[in-house]
Design an enzyme around this catalytic site. Structure first.
Site, PDB file in Angstrom:
ATOM      1  N   HIS A  57       0.839  -1.203   0.000  1.00 49.40           N
ATOM      2  CA  HIS A  57       0.000   0.000   0.000  1.00 49.40           C
ATOM      3  C   HIS A  57       0.863   1.238   0.000  1.00 49.40           C
ATOM      4  O   HIS A  57       2.083   1.162   0.113  1.00 49.40           O
ATOM      5  CB  HIS A  57      -1.011  -0.026   1.147  1.00 49.40           C
ATOM      6  CG  HIS A  57      -0.433   0.074   2.526  1.00 49.40           C
ATOM      7  ND1 HIS A  57       0.386  -0.887   3.067  1.00 49.40           N
ATOM      8  CD2 HIS A  57      -0.559   1.021   3.494  1.00 49.40           C
ATOM      9  CE1 HIS A  57       0.727  -0.541   4.300  1.00 49.40           C
ATOM     10  NE2 HIS A  57       0.164   0.622   4.580  1.00 49.40           N
ATOM     11  N   HIS A  59       1.390   3.909   2.014  1.00 48.67           N
ATOM     12  CA  HIS A  59       1.960   4.645   3.156  1.00 48.67           C
ATOM     13  C   HIS A  59       3.485   4.741   3.062  1.00 48.67           C
ATOM     14  O   HIS A  59       4.144   3.811   2.622  1.00 48.67           O
ATOM     15  CB  HIS A  59       1.551   3.985   4.480  1.00 48.67           C
ATOM     16  CG  HIS A  59       0.144   4.320   4.889  1.00 48.67           C
ATOM     17  ND1 HIS A  59      -0.594   3.532   5.744  1.00 48.67           N
ATOM     18  CD2 HIS A  59      -0.652   5.369   4.558  1.00 48.67           C
ATOM     19  CE1 HIS A  59      -1.790   4.083   5.923  1.00 48.67           C
ATOM     20  NE2 HIS A  59      -1.849   5.192   5.204  1.00 48.67           N
ATOM     21  N   ASP A  61       5.816   4.500   5.152  1.00 53.33           N
ATOM     22  CA  ASP A  61       6.658   3.495   5.825  1.00 53.33           C
ATOM     23  C   ASP A  61       6.616   2.149   5.092  1.00 53.33           C
ATOM     24  O   ASP A  61       7.125   1.134   5.582  1.00 53.33           O
ATOM     25  CB  ASP A  61       6.284   3.342   7.306  1.00 53.33           C
ATOM     26  CG  ASP A  61       4.880   2.816   7.529  1.00 53.33           C
ATOM     27  OD1 ASP A  61       3.935   3.319   6.886  1.00 53.33           O
ATOM     28  OD2 ASP A  61       4.716   1.891   8.353  1.00 53.33           O
ATOM     29  N   HIS A  62       6.030   2.144   3.877  1.00 59.94           N
ATOM     30  CA  HIS A  62       6.008   0.946   3.030  1.00 59.94           C
ATOM     31  C   HIS A  62       6.566   1.230   1.629  1.00 59.94           C
ATOM     32  O   HIS A  62       6.845   0.306   0.882  1.00 59.94           O
ATOM     33  CB  HIS A  62       4.575   0.397   2.933  1.00 59.94           C
ATOM     34  CG  HIS A  62       4.038   0.014   4.280  1.00 59.94           C
ATOM     35  ND1 HIS A  62       3.904  -1.295   4.694  1.00 59.94           N
ATOM     36  CD2 HIS A  62       3.659   0.774   5.335  1.00 59.94           C
ATOM     37  CE1 HIS A  62       3.448  -1.314   5.939  1.00 59.94           C
ATOM     38  NE2 HIS A  62       3.292  -0.067   6.349  1.00 59.94           N
ATOM     39  N   HIS A 115      -7.524  -0.576   5.673  1.00 56.84           N
ATOM     40  CA  HIS A 115      -6.458   0.284   6.213  1.00 56.84           C
ATOM     41  C   HIS A 115      -6.248   1.462   5.256  1.00 56.84           C
ATOM     42  O   HIS A 115      -6.223   2.615   5.661  1.00 56.84           O
ATOM     43  CB  HIS A 115      -5.195  -0.549   6.370  1.00 56.84           C
ATOM     44  CG  HIS A 115      -3.992   0.196   6.834  1.00 56.84           C
ATOM     45  ND1 HIS A 115      -3.884   0.724   8.098  1.00 56.84           N
ATOM     46  CD2 HIS A 115      -2.829   0.509   6.202  1.00 56.84           C
ATOM     47  CE1 HIS A 115      -2.701   1.324   8.215  1.00 56.84           C
ATOM     48  NE2 HIS A 115      -2.046   1.209   7.079  1.00 56.84           N
ATOM     49  N   ASP A 134      -0.274  -3.905   6.168  1.00 51.43           N
ATOM     50  CA  ASP A 134      -0.944  -3.454   7.397  1.00 51.43           C
ATOM     51  C   ASP A 134      -2.414  -3.883   7.419  1.00 51.43           C
ATOM     52  O   ASP A 134      -3.262  -3.169   7.973  1.00 51.43           O
ATOM     53  CB  ASP A 134      -0.865  -1.921   7.519  1.00 51.43           C
ATOM     54  CG  ASP A 134       0.545  -1.436   7.791  1.00 51.43           C
ATOM     55  OD1 ASP A 134       1.438  -2.268   8.003  1.00 51.43           O
ATOM     56  OD2 ASP A 134       0.742  -0.200   7.789  1.00 51.43           O
ATOM     57  N   HIS A 172       4.443  -4.974  10.757  1.00 49.79           N
ATOM     58  CA  HIS A 172       4.779  -4.319  12.032  1.00 49.79           C
ATOM     59  C   HIS A 172       4.828  -5.316  13.184  1.00 49.79           C
ATOM     60  O   HIS A 172       4.093  -6.317  13.193  1.00 49.79           O
ATOM     61  CB  HIS A 172       3.746  -3.238  12.389  1.00 49.79           C
ATOM     62  CG  HIS A 172       3.774  -2.041  11.492  1.00 49.79           C
ATOM     63  ND1 HIS A 172       4.620  -0.976  11.685  1.00 49.79           N
ATOM     64  CD2 HIS A 172       3.051  -1.746  10.384  1.00 49.79           C
ATOM     65  CE1 HIS A 172       4.413  -0.068  10.736  1.00 49.79           C
ATOM     66  NE2 HIS A 172       3.463  -0.509   9.933  1.00 49.79           N
TER      67      HIS A 172
END
Ligand code: ZN
Ligand code: FE
Length: 256
Positions: A57, A59, A61-62, A115, A134, A172
């Site tokens: 996805h 975000h 942090d990905h 999400h 996530d 995570h």
């Protein structure tokens, strides 16, 4: 057919990246690169050459290292056809109607919005491996930033029916906090209590609790169990619509 080789790379506070290799084709991918340096260091250590990025996805942090890794290695970026505009540097769009071939390894794509809209998961059936970003966590599920509870519940049901031994490579390490919450939803679940003790031991030793398996999640993760009578009783929602029970569990976690 050989199975994927999988290396877990912990980065930032609690993110896990996965460096995977198809031994039959030498295709090498990093799943959800938050940062470039730890990936480049691991590639160096293993003597592997990066050929792909697989994003679940959009975000940061990905996808934060998408462009830097593409520039440094010339790799190809694979991401969701449902979210092309937000995946930096995307080259190959994948969607649920067609499996994606990573080297000689077939990945089935699941559209698992909730999400985020357009979140996807990659299921490598031949390696018993699910990369789900996530969406599904060990004893938890992602926060609903963009989707409704009903949408997330629909998404999780696509993952819940995978074979029990399927390993859940989520993005995570949230398991200990998730376990504390899960016990408030289903305190009488003996599998959960046992798992809680194991998780505390692993975390005390600074060891990862990820990957788990679909079998373990089905038995203990409250977000996969809104149709279980004990949980419905505990929430005083016996016989309620299962999506509403799921929504109640998610709402309680948001304020836990
Ligand atoms: Zn996210
Ligand atoms: Fe994340």
């Amino acid at each position: 057919m050989s199975k994927l080789e999988i290396h877990q790379i912990p980065v930032l506070n609690d993110n896990y990246l996965y460096l995977i290799k198809d031994p039959d084709s030498d295709a090498v991918a990093i799943v959800d690169p938050a940062e470039a340096d730890p990936v480049l260091a691991k590639l160096d250590e293993l003597g592997w050459k990066l050929t792909h990025i697989l994003n679940t996805h959009h975000h940061w942090d990905h996808t934060g290292a998408n462009l830097e890794l593409k520039e440094k290695t010339g790799c190809t970026i694979v991401g969701s056809a449902y979210d092309v505009a937000r995946i930096p540097g995307i080259d190959i769009e994948v969607s649920e109607d067609q499996p994606y071939m990573f080297g000689s390894q077939k990945a089935q794509i699941f559209e698992v919005s909730g999400h985020t809209n357009g979140h996807i998961a990659y299921w490598f059936e031949g390696s018993d491996a699910l990369f789900c970003g996530d969406t599904l966590f060990a004893l938890g599920c992602g926060r609903l930033f963009e989707g409704t509870p009903a949408k997330m519940w629909e998404s999780l049901q696509k993952l819940r029916i995978l074979p029990d031994p399927t390993k859940i490579y989520c993005a995570h390490e949230y398991t200990e906090a998730n376990a504390n919450f899960a016990l408030t939803i289903e305190p009488q679940n003996s599998d959960l209590k046992k798992r809680f003790d194991e998780i505390l031991k692993l975390r005390a030793a600074n060891k990862p609790t990820v990957p788990s398996t679909i079998g373990d999640e089905k038995a203990t993760n409250p977000f996969l169990r809104p149709d279980v009578t004990d949980i419905q009783k505990n929430l005083q929602m016996q016989g309620a619509d299962v999506a509403d029970v799921f929504a109640e569990i998610r709402a309680r976690k948001d304020s836990f």
